[in-house]
Design an enzyme around this catalytic site. Structure first.
Site, short mmCIF file in Angstrom:
data_model
loop_
_atom_site.label_atom_id
_atom_site.label_comp_id
_atom_site.label_asym_id
_atom_site.label_seq_id
_atom_site.Cartn_x
_atom_site.Cartn_y
_atom_site.Cartn_z
CD GLN A 254 -1.46 -2.22 2.13
OE1 GLN A 254 -0.33 -2.68 1.98
NE2 GLN A 254 -2.32 -2.70 3.02
CD GLU A 255 0.17 6.72 -2.65
OE1 GLU A 255 -1.06 6.56 -2.70
OE2 GLU A 255 0.78 7.62 -3.27
#
Ligand code: G3D
Ligand code: MG
Length: 180
Positions: free
Chosen positions: A71-72
């Site tokens: 995830q970012e």
């Protein structure tokens, strides 16, 4: 005598652990791939070491595999896992054309990192079972893999759901050990 010494060194070498990090965007299939490695009969495993670390043994070669969240918010901390890494497994969702540019950015950011200068890169073009997916050749071209001269790399198409292609990827990694 030489043979004995050689055999001794060889077994020492073979029982050494090789650190692998599994990276890629969220939803690429990292956890599914690691799970397939663990389920595979030709691969012997030790009990889970941590929530996201597994040891797998392929032909006497031990790989310590770190499954790193994609995830970012987590990507900026990937570098805390880099030290002593021998192989990067980059998992690509072959159906996700929109985010391939982000993967490319992350790939070149990793290759430029000091702690990864000796690491080999195995790219899994995953989800090959999906209709309309990009082929390994298309992904290779988009990621301009042929321009990578300072790291050994290999791209392998696969389907983590069935396990197809995963062994070939592992074989490439074992073939690279001791080459450098
Ligand atoms: P991640 O760990 O990289 O975030 P996951 O990704 O391993 O959790 O996989 C994300 C989703 O993609 C999962 O679906 C998983 O089943 C699916 N997936 C992984 N590999 C393949 C593949 O080769 N083909 C197909 N069709 N799907 C795949 P869910 O629905 O469980 O979220
Ligand atoms: Mg995961």
């Amino acid at each position: 005598m030489m043979g004995l010494i050689f055999a001794k060194l060889w077994s020492l070498f073979c029982n050494q652990e090789h650190k692998v990090i599994i990276v890629g965007l969220d939803n690429a299939g990292k956890t599914t791939i690691l799970y397939q490695f663990l389920m595979n009969e030709v691969v012997h495993t030790s009990p889970t070491i941590g929530s996201n670390v597994e040891e797998i043994v392929v032909k006497n070669t031990h790989f310590l595999m770190w499954d790193i969240g994609g995830q970012e918010s987590l990507r900026s901390s990937w570098n805390t896992y880099y030290s002593n890494t021998e192989f990067i497994i980059l998992v690509v969702d072959s159906i996700d054309r929109e985010r391939l540019a982000i993967t490319k950015e992350e790939l070149y950011r990793m290759l430029a990192h000091e702690d990864l200068r000796k690491a080999g890169v195995l790219i899994f073009a995953n989800k090959q079972d999906m209709k309309g997916c990009m082929t390994a050749a298309e992904i290779s071209k988009y990621l301009t893999l042929s321009s990578i001269k300072d790291h050994p790399w290999h791209i392998q198409s696969c389907c983590a759901l069935t396990g197809e292609g995963l062994c070939q990827g592992l074989e490439w990694m074992t073939s690279r050990i001791g080459v450098r």
